[in-house]
Design an enzyme around this catalytic site. Sequence first.
Site, PDB file in Angstrom:
ATOM      1  NE  ARG A  73       1.442  -4.283  11.731  1.00  0.00           N
ATOM      2  CZ  ARG A  73       2.240  -4.058  10.687  1.00  0.00           C
ATOM      3  NH1 ARG A  73       3.435  -4.618  10.623  1.00  0.00           N
ATOM      4  NH2 ARG A  73       1.855  -3.266   9.727  1.00  0.00           N
TER       5      ARG A  73
ATOM      6  NE  ARG B 108      -5.293  -0.489   9.860  1.00  0.00           N
ATOM      7  CZ  ARG B 108      -4.103  -0.638  10.367  1.00  0.00           C
ATOM      8  NH1 ARG B 108      -3.952  -1.061  11.595  1.00  0.00           N
ATOM      9  NH2 ARG B 108      -3.045  -0.357   9.655  1.00  0.00           N
TER      10      ARG B 108
ATOM     11  CE  LYS C 155      -2.166  -1.029   3.775  1.00  0.00           C
ATOM     12  NZ  LYS C 155      -1.492  -2.267   4.148  1.00  0.00           N
TER      13      LYS C 155
END
Length: 189
Positions: free
Chosen positions: A144, A89, A14
């Site tokens: 993560r 998110r 990203k």
Amino acid sequence: MFNIILFGPPGAGKGTQSEKLIDKYKLVHISTGDIFRGHIQQQTALGLKVSTLIANGELVPDSITIHMLEEEIEKTPDAVGFIFDGFPRTVAQAEALDAFLEDKGKVAGVIALDVNEDELRKRIAERQKISGRPDDAAEKLVKRIDEYFNKTVHVLPYYEAQGKLTRVNGIGEIEDIFQNLCKVIDGMK
């Protein structure tokens, strides 16, 4: 205002692709990770709180993230548009972003960079050698990636239901991935 969201797990590319897209489309880059790291580096009260959460591989609560994001958007009222990297998110964040952007130009589209877990682990291990980012450490990386695939990925159906989601293969040469992203973005305009 032309706004897009670049979506993907940690290590999907990203940040790399955002830099290229910003140059081409003159968008303002909004990365919640960069905002958080800025607050941490400046050791603001918010930065200290965020530092503890990130160091433990946890997501920052929606209320803090949304507030910081809104502040960042307000800093550039004359922007052509924004590219959101690492946000939203959660569905609550997506809904809050839609509400906030209501009079600033809605989200034109969401592009999800698809990268498998093995490739992600390899990329982040390499990035960690170079950047030394604490959130790339092996034990936090697992958390993560799990966080993304167990929680964050559930935002995609929200945008898919709006007809705004496009998936792009995030594995390959950086320039090829970039060209594929540009085709998608040019189709949104």
